[in-house]
Design an enzyme around this catalytic site. Structure first.
Site, mmCIF file in Angstrom:
data_model
loop_
_atom_site.group_PDB
_atom_site.id
_atom_site.type_symbol
_atom_site.label_atom_id
_atom_site.label_comp_id
_atom_site.label_asym_id
_atom_site.label_seq_id
_atom_site.Cartn_x
_atom_site.Cartn_y
_atom_site.Cartn_z
ATOM 1 N N ASP A 597 0.753 -1.254 0.000
ATOM 2 C CA ASP A 597 0.000 0.000 0.000
ATOM 3 C C ASP A 597 0.787 1.311 0.000
ATOM 4 O O ASP A 597 0.701 2.087 -0.932
ATOM 5 C CB ASP A 597 -0.973 0.021 1.178
ATOM 6 C CG ASP A 597 -1.892 -1.194 1.180
ATOM 7 O OD1 ASP A 597 -1.681 -2.098 0.345
ATOM 8 O OD2 ASP A 597 -2.809 -1.254 2.006
ATOM 9 N N GLU A 795 0.057 -9.579 12.153
ATOM 10 C CA GLU A 795 0.093 -9.231 10.735
ATOM 11 C C GLU A 795 1.514 -8.872 10.291
ATOM 12 O O GLU A 795 1.931 -9.202 9.187
ATOM 13 C CB GLU A 795 -0.845 -8.036 10.512
ATOM 14 C CG GLU A 795 -0.958 -7.584 9.069
ATOM 15 C CD GLU A 795 -1.924 -6.410 8.910
ATOM 16 O OE1 GLU A 795 -2.343 -5.831 9.941
ATOM 17 O OE2 GLU A 795 -2.254 -6.080 7.759
#
Ligand SMILES: *[C@@H]1O[C@H](CO)[C@@H](O)[C@H](O)[C@H]1NC(C)=O
Ligand SMILES: *[C@@H]1O[C@H](CO)[C@@H](O)[C@H](O)[C@H]1NC(C)=O
Length: 825
Positions: A597, A795
């Protein structure tokens, strides 16, 4: 009892001999294998967004789930447990073992409700086709909770689509429990019964006239309700239940003319369903316990009624547990220098079981923009990825609801990302494919079936209102010109490699054939055979690849067409004047399509950009597609792909290698339209290494290895950083992909070093080996240490401290640590 065992035996023996004699009979046997494999995956915990949710792999059918709450007071009911959360008062929950073909065991440590639940989901061997299942639910009061803690457990089913569903009760037998019966076109007739195994129930006194007459009521019967809920709202079972209980409280308050909850009977007595039975689309059965308890919920296909006993369930649970452990040790054996010790085994099993237990089956439509991000407003990049509400777009007609589709997929995180992500899925299938090749092919096929007529596959699959409810409105819309790293080719590649090295089901098939005895584990060995049927029978593989090929090819050309870079408008010195690629839909801050991202890219964004990560993905896509084409005898295609690949390999260096910085970089142009490199050393620069594109004697490989091992750049004691510590964007802004350590990318580095640069001689072989060994230990230790500390898989991991961060319960690609620990690449 022995049908599955003898089936395995007859299948192998007859198939081998019949295939030599008669192709037609062989085919029908193979059809049988495919059908049995499909049937054995019919039911599963395929609602990973819920703590406990079971459904079949049928688009609109029967759904089942569990809800619970403490009922000592009225205070807990607004927090009735249903969908997975990461709330303060919920402890660890997850699978110790799981296998959709057999079942699994889940622990839910519910601090807030003062109870720990052990939930076994188990497929039962007696039914043909594995269509019976059971849930065994045990509750144990948490330490510190009162021994007589009161818990209400709600088991529900609802029906989408055609069929009937109702609660019945044997009125003649007062002690009998209500059961649920139903019928659907796909499932046939079924019956769901419950059976209490142990546990006390609360009691209360009823004093109709005076205290002398008081009678003690023991709440040992089940409470129930049948009701109709609108199809659009039917997934909101927690709301439905809350509304029911709320209504009951109101009515009772009113009837008694009182205004305060305190004047009502105790919560456990009040919060019971009203015992209404009927033929409706929702059925709920409630049990109220005091202290510890255990009960079974048993789904029976009607022809097999009365077959399933508690003993059978107990035996199967035991057998599944042993089978999982044994298969795990064989599939993912812990490799040196790590010791084969129980804490590492548990760590590894949990990582894998939760990845597998995160597999879901989804059905519904998604919101798709009617135009691409760049068609809309030329060059207005802020528009790209429209931060506008999806509902508004639907109203304005700039988005539409796509047709309803199904998707069988693993998910990155049950509480946070319980839906399909393209970029994640290719990684998920690497460990899953080693465990159960056929399952991974089912998932692969399911994803490829979503490819549309243009070849597009949306990067995030948010199917239906339940899935959408988890996603902010501005992120719901998918754009038909936005791509994602084509990681499904990694899974396809893994399958191809498995196929090449496959040497027979070996031990498993052997045991399947030789099994004698108790009949319980007959299903285990059949399952083990079904997992590898595509490897065992090359005919199935050919059929599979042949059916996949047209879509795969279309998808490839979609990438080539829609993500092409512009090599014409700017002067670029390159071997080929077409092979260069640019992710569509980036903004100033984000390139969501790339999967990385906020990784720094050219500023300002420009149509002149060329992205080195996409170029690398495209080369890898081409290589793997070429292999499939060769396998299928598509020679013309194979030759074309070989030519593309050659051109691309030249252009990778011509367009992206910056001799000055000695690094692979994105490319763009400056204000005078002259070409320039956009260099931010990190995962993007490593892509040619990660995907094994560089020959083992390439000096560029040497340079990448140097940067990889440099502590001022990418090396940390915890794993490879996403962005160089020396980059000016390191740790800046959102800091999502600007430093933190990601396990999927570390897996790619390790896997490529292991396969491409350690076992092949060359000037960097020693360096590659040293880096590999050190990195492997660092990555495993980081994930393990954080798990040992908190019980959680994260994560990502902090690039300065190694501490786990961002989403918790991320057993998507973080589970690749299982492969790293066992060196299965
Ligand atoms: C697999 O099972 C489902 C559910 O019964 C069925 O709808 C589907 O057609 C089956 N697929 C194959 C290939 O047999
Ligand atoms: C690891 O230990 C387990 C017992 O805990 C054993 O069954 C297994 O064979 C061992 N694996 C290896 C590779 O030594």
């Amino acid at each position: 009892m022995s049908s599955s065992r003898s089936w395995s035996r007859s299948l192998l023996l007859t198939c081998i001999s019949l295939c030599l004699l008669s192709i037609a009979r062989c085919e029908s046997l193979l059809d049988d294998v495919v059908k049995r494999s499909n049937d054995s995956l019919l039911w599963g915990a395929y609602r990973p967004n819920l703590y406990v949710g079971v459904r079949p792999r049928i688009p609109k059918s029967l759904m089942a789930g569990l809800m619970w709450t403490n009922v000592d007071t009225y205070g807990s009911i607004s927090r009735i447990r249903h969908a997975c959360e990461q709330s303060e008062d919920m402890g660890y929950y997850g699978w110790d073992s799981y296998d959709a073909r057999l079942g699994g065991h889940q622990v839910i440590d519910d601090y807030g409700m003062g109870i720990k639940l052990d939930v076994d989901f188990v497929k039962l061997p007696e039914a043909e086709n594995g269509q019976n299942w059971a849930l065994r639910v045990r509750g144990t009061p948490k330490k510190g909770a009162p021994e007589d803690i009161k818990t209400a457990m709600f088991f529900y089913t609802y029906l989408e689509g055609e069929g009937i569903l109702e609660i019945q009760k044997n009125e003649e037998n007062e002690g009998s429990r209500p059961y649920i019966v139903g019928e659907t076109p796909d499932l046939g007739t079924f019956l769901i019964a419950t059976k209490n195994r142990f546990g006390e129930h609360p009691t209360f006194l009823t004093a109709p006239n005076n205290f002398e007459d008081a009678e003690e009521t023991v709440m040992d019967s089940d409470y129930y309700i049948s009701l109709n809920v609108e199809e659009d709202d039917i997934w909101k079972m927690k709301d439905v239940l809350l509304q029911l209980l709320d209504q009951k409280i109101r009515i009772d308050l009113q009837a008694k003319g009182i205004t305060s909850l305190e004047d009502l009977p105790p919560a456990f007595e009040e919060l019971v369903l009203p015992n209404v039975a009927g033929n409706t689309n929702v059925q709920i059965v409630e049990k109220v316990f005091e202290g510890a308890f255990e009960f079974d919920i048993i789904y029976n296909s009607v022809p097999f009624l009365n077959v399933v006993t508690e003993d059978v369930i107990t035996a199967q649970i035991e057998s599944n547990k042993a089978a999982f452990k044994e298969r795990f040790e064989q599939t993912f054996p812990i490799a040196a220098p790590f010791k084969n010790e129980s804490s590492l085994q548990l760590f590894s099993q949990r990582a894998f079981a939760n990845l597998y237990g995160g597999i879901g089956y989804f059905y519904g439509n998604s919101i798709v923009s009617t135009h691409g991000v760049e068609d809309a407003e030329d060059g207005d990049y802020e528009f790209a990825h429209g931060f506008e509400n999806a509902d508004m777009k639907l109203q304005e007609g700039t988005a539409k609801l796509d047709v309803e589709r199904t998707l069988f997929t693993a998910t990155p995180s049950r509480p946070h990302f319980a839906r399909g992500f393209y970029w994640d899925e290719g990684f998920h299938l690497i460990p899953l494919g080693l465990w159960d090749t056929d399952l991974s092919l089912e998932i692969l096929q399911s994803w490829f079936s979503l490819i549309d007529e243009k070849g597009w596959l949306g990067r995030e699959q948010i199917l239906g209102p339940e899935a959408r409810s988890q996603v902010p409105a501005e992120f719901q819309t998918q754009y038909p010109d936005i791509a994602n790293p084509p990681t499904l080719i990694l899974a396809l590649k893994a399958f191809i490699e498995q196929m090449k090295s496959y040497s027979g089901a070996g031990d498993f098939a052997e045991r399947a054939l030789n099994q004698e005895g108790d009949g319980v584990s007959g299903v285990t060995s059949e399952a083990d055979l079904l997992r590898v049927s595509h490897l065992e029978f090359p005919e199935l593989t050919t059929k599979f690849l042949r059916s996949l090929y047209p879509k795969l090819r279309k998808h490839y050309y979609w990438f080539r067409d829609t993500q092409a870079g512009d090599l014409e408008s700017w002067e670029r010195d390159a071997f080929s004047d077409v092979e260069g690629y640019r992710w569509r839909g980036r903004t100033y801050e984000h390139c969501l399509a790339s999967g990385l991202d906020d990784y720094p890219r050219a500023q300002p964004p420009s149509f002149a950009e060329l992205h080195v990560d996409l170029m690398s993905w495209m080369i890898s896509f081409t290589k793997n597609l070429r292999f499939v084409a060769e396998f299928l005898g598509e020679e013309e295609d194979a030759a074309t792909f070989a030519e593309y690949e050659n051109n691309m390999m030249h252009n990778l260096d011509d367009l992206h290698w910056d001799e000055d910085t000695g690094m692979y970089c994105d490319a763009s142009v400056d204000e005078y339209d002259d070409p320039l490199f956009v260099c931010h050393t990190g995962y993007v620069s490593l892509m040619p290494l990660m995907l094994g594109l560089l020959p083992s004697d390439s000096p560029k490989l040497g340079r990448l290895l140097e940067v990889l091992r440099d502590e001022d750049e990418l090396w940390s004691p915890y794993g490879i950083r996403s962005l160089s510590r020396s980059d000016r964007f390191y740790g800046q802004g959102e800091n999502y992909w600007r430093g933190p350590i990601w396990i999927n990318m570390n897996y790619m580095v390790l896997s490529s070093l292991y396969k491409n640069y350690m076992q092949v001689s060359g000037p960097y072989q020693e360096l590659a080996t040293a880096i590999y060994n050190e990195l492997r230990v660092n990555v495993v230790n980081t994930v393990y240490r954080e798990w040992a500390r908190s019980g959680i898989f994260y994560e990502q991991y902090n690039s300065e401290t190694g501490v786990g961060q961002r989403t918790k319960g991320f057993t998507g690609w973080t589970s690749l640590v299982v492969n790293i620990l066992s060196e299965q690449y």
